[in-house]
Design a protein around this motif. Structure first.
Motif, PDB file in Angstrom:
ATOM      1  N   LYS A 102       0.839  -1.295   0.091  1.00 54.63           N
ATOM      2  CA  LYS A 102       0.079   0.028  -0.167  1.00 54.63           C
ATOM      3  C   LYS A 102       0.928   1.130   0.001  1.00 54.63           C
ATOM      4  N   LEU A 103       2.174   1.047   0.140  1.00 59.12           N
ATOM      5  CA  LEU A 103       2.878   2.294   0.218  1.00 59.12           C
ATOM      6  C   LEU A 103       2.957   2.850  -1.010  1.00 59.12           C
ATOM      7  N   ARG A 104       2.577   4.363  -1.213  1.00 56.30           N
ATOM      8  CA  ARG A 104       2.635   5.159  -2.268  1.00 56.30           C
ATOM      9  C   ARG A 104       3.451   6.060  -2.432  1.00 56.30           C
ATOM     10  N   TRP A 105       3.957   6.855  -1.428  1.00 57.51           N
ATOM     11  CA  TRP A 105       5.116   7.774  -1.240  1.00 57.51           C
ATOM     12  C   TRP A 105       5.643   8.076   0.144  1.00 57.51           C
ATOM     13  N   SER A 106       6.873   8.637   0.093  1.00 56.66           N
ATOM     14  CA  SER A 106       7.407   8.973   1.291  1.00 56.66           C
ATOM     15  C   SER A 106       8.068  10.320   0.720  1.00 56.66           C
ATOM     16  N   THR A 107       8.208  11.120   1.754  1.00 57.31           N
ATOM     17  CA  THR A 107       8.927  12.451   1.693  1.00 57.31           C
ATOM     18  C   THR A 107      10.168  12.716   2.779  1.00 57.31           C
ATOM     19  N   LEU A 108      11.138  12.965   2.028  1.00 59.98           N
ATOM     20  CA  LEU A 108      12.575  13.141   2.668  1.00 59.98           C
ATOM     21  C   LEU A 108      12.952  14.677   2.701  1.00 59.98           C
ATOM     22  N   GLY A 109      13.714  14.940   3.923  1.00 58.50           N
ATOM     23  CA  GLY A 109      14.070  16.375   4.010  1.00 58.50           C
ATOM     24  C   GLY A 109      12.983  17.230   4.466  1.00 58.50           C
ATOM     25  N   LEU A 110      12.886  18.278   4.077  1.00 60.89           N
ATOM     26  CA  LEU A 110      11.681  19.086   4.342  1.00 60.89           C
ATOM     27  C   LEU A 110      10.338  18.378   4.098  1.00 60.89           C
ATOM     28  N   GLN A 111       9.372  18.325   4.659  1.00 58.73           N
ATOM     29  CA  GLN A 111       8.255  17.492   4.458  1.00 58.73           C
ATOM     30  C   GLN A 111       7.190  18.289   3.849  1.00 58.73           C
ATOM     31  N   PHE A 112       6.472  17.730   2.869  1.00 60.37           N
ATOM     32  CA  PHE A 112       5.365  18.186   2.090  1.00 60.37           C
ATOM     33  C   PHE A 112       4.029  18.041   2.400  1.00 60.37           C
ATOM     34  N   ASP A 113       3.280  18.880   2.710  1.00 57.47           N
ATOM     35  CA  ASP A 113       1.804  18.742   3.239  1.00 57.47           C
ATOM     36  C   ASP A 113       1.038  18.537   2.107  1.00 57.47           C
ATOM     37  N   TRP A 114       0.600  17.617   1.869  1.00 56.43           N
ATOM     38  CA  TRP A 114      -0.456  17.352   0.618  1.00 56.43           C
ATOM     39  C   TRP A 114      -1.638  17.895   0.829  1.00 56.43           C
ATOM     40  N   SER A 115      -2.251  18.256   1.794  1.00 55.56           N
ATOM     41  CA  SER A 115      -3.588  18.855   2.160  1.00 55.56           C
ATOM     42  C   SER A 115      -3.286  20.205   1.592  1.00 55.56           C
ATOM     43  N   ASP A 120       5.923  22.256   4.869  1.00 58.67           N
ATOM     44  CA  ASP A 120       5.865  22.411   6.450  1.00 58.67           C
ATOM     45  C   ASP A 120       7.010  22.380   7.082  1.00 58.67           C
ATOM     46  N   VAL A 121       7.652  23.520   7.203  1.00 59.09           N
ATOM     47  CA  VAL A 121       8.988  23.405   8.017  1.00 59.09           C
ATOM     48  C   VAL A 121       8.671  23.249   9.673  1.00 59.09           C
ATOM     49  N   SER A 122       7.429  23.246   9.965  1.00 63.85           N
ATOM     50  CA  SER A 122       7.086  22.698  11.233  1.00 63.85           C
ATOM     51  C   SER A 122       7.236  21.398  11.537  1.00 63.85           C
ATOM     52  N   LEU A 123       7.068  20.777  10.597  1.00 65.80           N
ATOM     53  CA  LEU A 123       7.149  19.190  10.742  1.00 65.80           C
ATOM     54  C   LEU A 123       8.281  18.796  10.983  1.00 65.80           C
ATOM     55  N   PRO A 124       8.561  17.623  12.008  1.00 64.48           N
ATOM     56  CA  PRO A 124       9.840  17.003  12.108  1.00 64.48           C
ATOM     57  C   PRO A 124      10.399  16.433  10.870  1.00 64.48           C
ATOM     58  N   HIS A 125      11.775  16.582  10.637  1.00 63.28           N
ATOM     59  CA  HIS A 125      12.247  16.228   9.561  1.00 63.28           C
ATOM     60  C   HIS A 125      13.731  15.982   9.867  1.00 63.28           C
ATOM     61  N   SER A 126      14.325  15.071   8.986  1.00 58.99           N
ATOM     62  CA  SER A 126      15.928  15.014   8.721  1.00 58.99           C
ATOM     63  C   SER A 126      16.466  15.480   7.477  1.00 58.99           C
ATOM     64  N   LYS A 127      17.793  15.670   7.452  1.00 59.23           N
ATOM     65  CA  LYS A 127      18.184  16.026   6.084  1.00 59.23           C
ATOM     66  C   LYS A 127      18.382  14.904   5.146  1.00 59.23           C
ATOM     67  N   ILE A 128      18.104  15.456   3.855  1.00 59.91           N
ATOM     68  CA  ILE A 128      18.548  14.346   2.873  1.00 59.91           C
ATOM     69  C   ILE A 128      19.783  13.537   3.083  1.00 59.91           C
ATOM     70  N   PRO A 129      19.432  12.241   3.023  1.00 60.20           N
ATOM     71  CA  PRO A 129      20.823  11.456   2.944  1.00 60.20           C
ATOM     72  C   PRO A 129      22.088  11.753   2.244  1.00 60.20           C
ATOM     73  N   ASP A 130      23.046  11.887   2.885  1.00 63.57           N
ATOM     74  CA  ASP A 130      24.574  12.325   2.375  1.00 63.57           C
ATOM     75  C   ASP A 130      24.503  11.552   0.874  1.00 63.57           C
ATOM     76  N   ASP A 131      24.504  10.383   0.812  1.00 64.77           N
ATOM     77  CA  ASP A 131      24.854   9.995  -0.444  1.00 64.77           C
ATOM     78  C   ASP A 131      23.627  10.233  -1.463  1.00 64.77           C
ATOM     79  N   LEU A 132      22.474  10.395  -1.181  1.00 65.62           N
ATOM     80  CA  LEU A 132      21.409  10.911  -2.195  1.00 65.62           C
ATOM     81  C   LEU A 132      21.692  12.295  -2.587  1.00 65.62           C
ATOM     82  N   ALA A 133      22.083  12.912  -1.550  1.00 62.14           N
ATOM     83  CA  ALA A 133      22.321  14.577  -1.981  1.00 62.14           C
ATOM     84  C   ALA A 133      23.481  14.355  -2.898  1.00 62.14           C
ATOM     85  N   THR A 134      24.583  13.658  -2.843  1.00 55.89           N
ATOM     86  CA  THR A 134      25.593  13.768  -3.607  1.00 55.89           C
ATOM     87  C   THR A 134      25.280  13.235  -4.771  1.00 55.89           C
ATOM     88  N   LEU A 135      24.461  12.033  -5.090  1.00 53.03           N
ATOM     89  CA  LEU A 135      24.227  11.860  -6.025  1.00 53.03           C
ATOM     90  C   LEU A 135      23.203  12.930  -7.200  1.00 53.03           C
TER      91      LEU A 135
END
Length: 226
Positions: A102-115, A120-135
Motif C-alpha cells: 500500500k506504500l505510495r509515497w514517502s517524503t525526505l528532508g523538508l516535509q511536503f503537506d499534501w493537504s 511545512d517546516v514545522s513538521l519534524p524532519h531530517s536532512k536528505i541522506p548524504d549519498d542521495l544528496a551527492t548523487l
C-alpha cells in the motif's frame, strides 16, 4: 534526459534504500495519517509481522475505544507476531506485507503537506541522506546555472504498482524555480509524459527504464508532466 545513469548495482542499492530507509520516521508516508509513524516496515514484512492497534485515537486503551470521528489522529500501533494476538479481542490489525504493497509515497528532508500543497517546516524532519544528496548534486550539473551547485533540501519518493499512474501536474511549490528537479527512475519501465504549460497541449512521451534520470529545468519547470 540521462539514459542509463545508474549501474545495476547502484539501482539495486537505491531500490533497497527506497523501501527500507526512506519510509523511516521522521519521514512521512501515505500510511502516516492512518497508522502514525511506522518504523522498520520492510523488516517487519520480511518477518511476517502484523501491525496492531494498542491504543485508540482517543488516547484510551483499545478495549475502551470510542467512536472518535473522521478527523481524529491515528491511534498507537506496534508490530507483533501472529501468536501474540488474542483472537477473541479482534484488534485492528494489518499484515506488514500488505502495508508495503500500500506504500505510495514517502517524503525526505523538508516535509511536503499534501493537504495544503506546500512544504511545512514545522513538521519534524531530517536532512536528505548524504549519498542521495551527492548523487543529486552530480546529476544536476548539466541543468544548473553556471558556477552554482545543486543542494537537495527535499525529495518525494513515489511507489508504483503495475497499473498505477501519476496524474499530470506541475511542481510549483518550490521557492526557486531556477534549480532543476532531479527525477530518478527505478524498477519497472514506464512512459513519462512531458506536456506543455496548459493541459490542452499534447504531451511528448518518453520511455524510461530503471536507472534513467530526467532533469526538469528552465521552461520544463512550468510544464505539466506525469
Amino acid at each position: 534526459f540521462i539514459p542509463g545513469a545508474l549501474s545495476t548495482e547502484e539501482q539495486c542499492y537505491w531500490i533497497r534504500e527506497s523501501l527500507k530507509t526512506f519510509p523511516q520516521p521522521p519521514n512521512r508516508t501515505n500510511l502516516t495519517a492512518t497508522y502514525g509513524p511506522i518504523s522498520d516496515l520492510l523488516i517487519a514484512a520480511k518477518n511476517q509481522k502484523i501491525l496492531v492497534e494498542v491504543e485508540s485515537s482517543s488516547g484510551k486503551p483499545r478495549d475502551e475505544q470510542n467512536n472518535v470521528g473522521e478527523n481524529a489522529h491515528p491511534g498507537k500501533f506496534k508490530f507483533v507476531d501472529d501468536s501474540e494476538i488474542q483472537k477473541e479481542e479482534r484488534p485492528k490489525s494489518t499484515m506488514a506485507a500488505a502495508l508495503v504493497r500500500k506504500l505510495r509515497w514517502s517524503t525526505l528532508g523538508l516535509q511536503f503537506d499534501w493537504s495544503k500543497r506546500n512544504y511545512d517546516v514545522s513538521l519534524p524532519h531530517s536532512k536528505i541522506p548524504d549519498d542521495l544528496a551527492t548523487l543529486a548534486k552530480k546529476m544536476a550539473v548539466p541543468a544548473m546555472p553556471s558556477g552554482e551547485e545543486f543542494t537537495a533540501e527535499a525529495a518525494i519518493v513515489n511507489y508504483y504498482g503495475p497499473s498505477d499512474m501519476l496524474g499530470g501536474h506541475v511542481d510549483d511549490m518550490e521557492a526557486d524555480w531556477t534549480k532543476p528537479i532531479v527525477s530518478i527512475s527505478l524498477g519497472c519501465k514506464c512512459i513519462f509524459l512531458l506536456g506543455g504549460k496548459t493541459r490542452d497541449e499534447a504531451p511528448t512521451p518518453m520511455f524510461l527504464r530503471s536507472g534513467d534520470i530526467v532533469l526538469m529545468a528552465g521552461e520544463a519547470r512550468e510544464r505539466f508532466h506525469g
